[in-house]
Write a protein that holds these residues in place. Structure first.
Motif, PDB file in Angstrom:
ATOM      1  N   SER A   1       0.809  -1.214   0.000  1.00 31.76           N
ATOM      2  CA  SER A   1       0.000   0.000   0.000  1.00 31.76           C
ATOM      3  C   SER A   1       0.843   1.265   0.000  1.00 31.76           C
ATOM      4  CB  SER A   1      -0.928   0.010   1.228  1.00 31.76           C
ATOM      5  OG  SER A   1      -0.158   0.045   2.418  1.00 31.76           O
ATOM      6  N   GLN A   2       2.161   1.117   0.076  1.00 32.21           N
ATOM      7  CA  GLN A   2       3.041   2.273   0.143  1.00 32.21           C
ATOM      8  C   GLN A   2       3.889   2.385  -1.121  1.00 32.21           C
ATOM      9  OE1 GLN A   2       4.830   1.051   3.965  1.00 32.21           O
ATOM     10  NE2 GLN A   2       4.445   3.157   4.586  1.00 32.21           N
ATOM     11  N   THR A   3       3.229   2.357  -2.272  1.00 34.66           N
ATOM     12  CA  THR A   3       3.973   2.391  -3.521  1.00 34.66           C
ATOM     13  C   THR A   3       4.020   3.779  -4.116  1.00 34.66           C
ATOM     14  OG1 THR A   3       1.957   1.748  -4.691  1.00 34.66           O
ATOM     15  CG2 THR A   3       3.489  -0.013  -4.078  1.00 34.66           C
ATOM     16  N   SER A   4       3.695   4.807  -3.337  1.00 31.49           N
ATOM     17  CA  SER A   4       3.743   6.182  -3.797  1.00 31.49           C
ATOM     18  C   SER A   4       5.167   6.701  -3.713  1.00 31.49           C
ATOM     19  CB  SER A   4       2.832   7.048  -2.933  1.00 31.49           C
ATOM     20  OG  SER A   4       3.310   7.058  -1.600  1.00 31.49           O
TER      21      SER A   4
ATOM     22  N   GLN B   1      18.044  -2.182   1.499  1.00 36.84           N
ATOM     23  CA  GLN B   1      16.581  -2.183   1.535  1.00 36.84           C
ATOM     24  C   GLN B   1      16.018  -2.586   0.178  1.00 36.84           C
ATOM     25  OE1 GLN B   1      14.634   1.053   4.028  1.00 36.84           O
ATOM     26  NE2 GLN B   1      16.588   2.037   3.569  1.00 36.84           N
ATOM     27  N   MET B   2      14.852  -3.194   0.224  1.00 38.42           N
ATOM     28  CA  MET B   2      14.186  -3.628  -0.994  1.00 38.42           C
ATOM     29  C   MET B   2      12.986  -2.737  -1.279  1.00 38.42           C
ATOM     30  SD  MET B   2      12.567  -7.335  -1.964  1.00 38.42           S
ATOM     31  CE  MET B   2      11.113  -7.059  -0.948  1.00 38.42           C
ATOM     32  N   VAL B   3      12.882  -2.304  -2.522  1.00 38.18           N
ATOM     33  CA  VAL B   3      11.720  -1.557  -2.983  1.00 38.18           C
ATOM     34  C   VAL B   3      10.788  -2.556  -3.673  1.00 38.18           C
ATOM     35  CG1 VAL B   3      10.907   0.286  -4.517  1.00 38.18           C
ATOM     36  CG2 VAL B   3      13.097   0.523  -3.306  1.00 38.18           C
ATOM     37  N   PRO B   4       9.514  -2.606  -3.295  1.00 38.06           N
ATOM     38  CA  PRO B   4       8.599  -3.594  -3.872  1.00 38.06           C
ATOM     39  C   PRO B   4       8.493  -3.485  -5.386  1.00 38.06           C
ATOM     40  CG  PRO B   4       7.624  -2.579  -1.942  1.00 38.06           C
ATOM     41  CD  PRO B   4       8.850  -1.797  -2.248  1.00 38.06           C
ATOM     42  N   ALA B   5       8.231  -4.624  -6.007  1.00 32.18           N
ATOM     43  CA  ALA B   5       8.168  -4.699  -7.464  1.00 32.18           C
ATOM     44  C   ALA B   5       6.744  -4.895  -7.966  1.00 32.18           C
ATOM     45  CB  ALA B   5       9.053  -5.844  -7.956  1.00 32.18           C
ATOM     46  N   ASP B   6       5.748  -4.633  -7.104  1.00 31.36           N
ATOM     47  CA  ASP B   6       4.371  -4.909  -7.505  1.00 31.36           C
ATOM     48  C   ASP B   6       3.723  -3.746  -8.245  1.00 31.36           C
ATOM     49  OD1 ASP B   6       4.336  -3.253  -5.330  1.00 31.36           O
ATOM     50  OD2 ASP B   6       2.983  -4.489  -4.118  1.00 31.36           O
ATOM     51  N   SER B   7       4.465  -2.661  -8.449  1.00 31.49           N
ATOM     52  CA  SER B   7       3.921  -1.519  -9.177  1.00 31.49           C
ATOM     53  C   SER B   7       5.051  -0.774  -9.860  1.00 31.49           C
ATOM     54  CB  SER B   7       3.183  -0.566  -8.225  1.00 31.49           C
ATOM     55  OG  SER B   7       2.883   0.655  -8.866  1.00 31.49           O
ATOM     56  N   ARG B   8       4.830  -0.354 -11.096  1.00 39.83           N
ATOM     57  CA  ARG B   8       5.838   0.443 -11.793  1.00 39.83           C
ATOM     58  C   ARG B   8       5.986   1.826 -11.161  1.00 39.83           C
ATOM     59  NH1 ARG B   8       9.218   1.311 -15.714  1.00 39.83           N
ATOM     60  NH2 ARG B   8       9.152   3.279 -16.882  1.00 39.83           N
TER      61      ARG B   8
ATOM     62  N   THR C   1       6.827   2.506  -8.263  1.00 33.15           N
ATOM     63  CA  THR C   1       8.034   2.589  -7.445  1.00 33.15           C
ATOM     64  C   THR C   1       9.261   2.887  -8.308  1.00 33.15           C
ATOM     65  OG1 THR C   1       8.275   0.176  -7.533  1.00 33.15           O
ATOM     66  CG2 THR C   1       7.153   1.103  -5.606  1.00 33.15           C
ATOM     67  N   VAL C   2       9.264   2.375  -9.535  1.00 35.66           N
ATOM     68  CA  VAL C   2      10.364   2.702 -10.451  1.00 35.66           C
ATOM     69  C   VAL C   2      10.335   4.181 -10.790  1.00 35.66           C
ATOM     70  CG1 VAL C   2      11.320   2.302 -12.758  1.00 35.66           C
ATOM     71  CG2 VAL C   2      10.480   0.369 -11.420  1.00 35.66           C
ATOM     72  N   ARG C   3       9.159   4.680 -11.126  1.00 35.31           N
ATOM     73  CA  ARG C   3       9.032   6.110 -11.446  1.00 35.31           C
ATOM     74  C   ARG C   3       9.452   6.974 -10.259  1.00 35.31           C
ATOM     75  NH1 ARG C   3       3.983   4.306 -13.837  1.00 35.31           N
ATOM     76  NH2 ARG C   3       4.158   4.296 -16.110  1.00 35.31           N
ATOM     77  N   ALA C   4       9.066   6.543  -9.058  1.00 37.83           N
ATOM     78  CA  ALA C   4       9.423   7.314  -7.871  1.00 37.83           C
ATOM     79  C   ALA C   4      10.937   7.343  -7.680  1.00 37.83           C
ATOM     80  CB  ALA C   4       8.740   6.726  -6.641  1.00 37.83           C
ATOM     81  N   MET C   5      11.604   6.221  -7.907  1.00 38.29           N
ATOM     82  CA  MET C   5      13.058   6.197  -7.788  1.00 38.29           C
ATOM     83  C   MET C   5      13.701   7.106  -8.836  1.00 38.29           C
ATOM     84  SD  MET C   5      13.780   2.145  -7.017  1.00 38.29           S
ATOM     85  CE  MET C   5      15.560   2.313  -6.780  1.00 38.29           C
ATOM     86  N   MET C   6      13.172   7.111 -10.043  1.00 41.14           N
ATOM     87  CA  MET C   6      13.741   7.937 -11.103  1.00 41.14           C
ATOM     88  C   MET C   6      13.534   9.427 -10.847  1.00 41.14           C
ATOM     89  SD  MET C   6      13.134   5.822 -14.643  1.00 41.14           S
ATOM     90  CE  MET C   6      11.333   5.821 -14.592  1.00 41.14           C
ATOM     91  N   ARG C   7      12.572   9.768  -9.994  1.00 38.31           N
ATOM     92  CA  ARG C   7      12.283  11.168  -9.694  1.00 38.31           C
ATOM     93  C   ARG C   7      12.845  11.603  -8.336  1.00 38.31           C
ATOM     94  NH1 ARG C   7      11.416  10.784 -14.267  1.00 38.31           N
ATOM     95  NH2 ARG C   7       9.569  11.375 -15.487  1.00 38.31           N
ATOM     96  N   ALA C   8      13.578  10.730  -7.686  1.00 42.74           N
ATOM     97  CA  ALA C   8      14.037  11.000  -6.315  1.00 42.74           C
ATOM     98  C   ALA C   8      15.372  11.730  -6.291  1.00 42.74           C
ATOM     99  CB  ALA C   8      14.111   9.698  -5.523  1.00 42.74           C
ATOM    100  N   ARG C   9      15.546  12.693  -7.167  1.00 41.40           N
ATOM    101  CA  ARG C   9      16.784  13.476  -7.198  1.00 41.40           C
ATOM    102  C   ARG C   9      16.960  14.185  -5.857  1.00 41.40           C
ATOM    103  NH1 ARG C   9      19.897  15.168 -11.561  1.00 41.40           N
ATOM    104  NH2 ARG C   9      21.279  16.940 -11.124  1.00 41.40           N
ATOM    105  N   GLY C  10      18.146  14.109  -5.308  1.00 40.18           N
ATOM    106  CA  GLY C  10      18.404  14.682  -3.999  1.00 40.18           C
ATOM    107  C   GLY C  10      18.202  13.699  -2.867  1.00 40.18           C
ATOM    108  N   HIS C  11      17.521  12.611  -3.140  1.00 39.50           N
ATOM    109  CA  HIS C  11      17.314  11.551  -2.150  1.00 39.50           C
ATOM    110  C   HIS C  11      18.104  10.292  -2.524  1.00 39.50           C
ATOM    111  CE1 HIS C  11      13.982  13.702  -0.149  1.00 39.50           C
ATOM    112  NE2 HIS C  11      13.721  14.153  -1.366  1.00 39.50           N
ATOM    113  N   ILE C  12      18.125   9.980  -3.812  1.00 43.19           N
ATOM    114  CA  ILE C  12      18.965   8.904  -4.349  1.00 43.19           C
ATOM    115  C   ILE C  12      20.063   9.585  -5.165  1.00 43.19           C
ATOM    116  CG2 ILE C  12      19.044   6.924  -5.910  1.00 43.19           C
ATOM    117  CD1 ILE C  12      16.129   6.361  -5.188  1.00 43.19           C
TER     118      ILE C  12
END
Length: 423
Positions: free
Chosen positions: A7-10, A186-193, A195-206
């Motif tokens: 439920s936390q794939t935002s 840490q593992m990021v869940p793979a049940d929703s794309r 999470t990929v988009r969020a990682m790609m937009r996490a400039r300054g955090h990743i």
């Protein structure tokens, strides 16, 4: 295990993971080599201790893949065995045995004005891995990132979800037992794309993203990410058998390059044979490939041989990842270089020859992350080259190129020491 729930794939959920990784990474960046090596040893042992649990989780992924009609080559990349788990554990131990890159002086000098200048290796901070299928990447990436002082967020594919979850849980427990904060892995869940988009937009955090997988995944991350990306690449690898090749050696190398493990990126996909060898070596190597189960896709000269499938233009650009190989006859080394120039993915190219002049020319003119002379393309591998393991094979030309080991997972900073100096 601390990770996102379904439920936390935002983006907020991914940023929460990155925040925890950043906090854990600060402690890791200050850890000494003995502490990090002890954690790597614990991680390696944990993979072996919990082998049956990990293999059971992997069997679930393999079953789902086979029932879903997944190609055999992809299933092979997904599958774990006792031997592959042992290799994963050994990779972690090999990384533990390597020098710690953090704090290494890249260069240093005393300037004319008396200032002391040093350029030191430092961790990136938080590394994001987005990868497909292969669960061994989970352990390799965790180990390399830990040794190089980086926290890592691992986002594998849904096809390996059970395997990756089990591996990460085992590794986190081992890290904690060694006295480090488990949130460095840490593992990021793979049940929703998402999470990929969020990682790609996490400039300054990743701090940096590394995609590892098929051409579509890599292109998507490179083109859409606002986070800096180290680009790994697909492997449309060529082997060129020159007119001056030792044909017995050449036959062994071609077979190894194609059949040793065809589902990986450093397997050879195209064979180029000098025209002077077309009457003798070409039938021999095609027959040997076919006996090994390889389907040969050939140009006009090769297609005249029994059982050869006529090649299409698409074949020359295909990373098969299967027991298929495109074969063409070239009139000269110029023809080989031209073919490689037009169709190479920039991963690995090989020449087989006893002519040192031809070898030097091939090495000088081929534009690829790795160029091999009289050796199988399968050696483009971090473990084989003495890096312990690898986090991927970069085909870009910035910062890192080729198999990425510990030094490639660091940045640098300058430390300048004076005594009240003013400019």
């Amino acid at each position: 295990m601390t990770s996102l729930t379904s439920s936390q794939t935002s983006s907020e959920g991914v940023l929460e993971l990155a925040t925890r990784a950043r906090a854990a990474g600060r402690g890791l960046a200050l850890a000494n080599r003995a502490t990090k090596d002890a954690a790597l040893e614990a991680m390696a042992q944990a993979l072996l201790t919990h082998a049956e649990t990990l293999l059971a989780a992997n069997a679930e992924d393999v079953r789902r893949a086979e029932e879903g009609g997944t190609p055999a080559g992809i299933v092979d990349r997904l599958r774990l065995t006792h031997d592959r788990l042992a290799a994963m554990a050994q990779g972690l131990r090999d990384v533990a045995g390597l020098p710690d890159p953090v704090g290494e002086v890249v260069r240093g000098s005393t300037l004319a004005n008396g200032l002391e200048m040093r350029q030191l290796r430092v961790p990136f901070g938080v590394v994001g891995m987005i990868y497909e299928a292969r669960p061994n990447v989970t352990a390799d990436a965790a180990g390399i990132c830990l040794k190089s002082g980086n926290a890592v967020l691992l986002r594998g594919s849904s096809s390996a979800a059970a395997s990756n979850a089990a591996i990460v849980e085992v590794l986190r427990d081992a890290v904690a037992a060694a006295g480090l904060d488990p949130d460095v892995v840490q593992m990021v869940p793979a049940d929703s794309r998402e999470t990929v988009r969020a990682m790609m937009r996490a400039r300054g955090h990743i701090d940096v993203l590394i995609p590892r997988g098929g051409a579509g995944l890599i292109r998507s991350v490179v083109e859409e990410s606002t986070v800096p990306v180290i680009e790994t690449g697909v492997g449309n690898c060529h082997v060129y058998v020159d007119r001056a090749a030792d044909l017995d050696k050449a036959l062994a190398v071609v077979l190894n390059a194609k059949t040793h493990r065809p589902s990986v990126c450093n397997a050879a996909e195209t064979l180029l044979v000098h025209a002077d060898l077309a009457a003798t070596f070409l039938p021999r190597v095609v027959s040997a490939l076919q006996e090994a189960g390889v389907s040969v896709h050939g140009d006009a000269a090769t297609a005249a041989l029994p059982g050869v499938v006529p090649a299409t233009e698409e074949d020359w650009d295909t990373e098969y990842l299967s027991l298929d190989m495109a074969v063409a006859v070239v009139g000269s080394i110029d023809g080989a270089l031209d073919h490689v120039r037009r169709h190479s993915s920039g991963h690995t190219e090989a020449i087989l020859t006893e002519d040192q002049g031809a070898a030097r020319r091939f090495v000088a003119e081929v534009d690829a992350a790795a160029v091999l002379v009289n050796a199988s393309t399968r050696f483009t591998d971090g473990g084989e080259l003495g890096f312990g393991a690898e986090i991927g094979i970069s085909t870009q030309k910035l910062h890192a190129r080729g198999p990425m080991g510990l030094p490639e997972m660091t940045s640098t900073k300058y430390v300048v020491t004076g005594d009240g100096h003013v400019r």
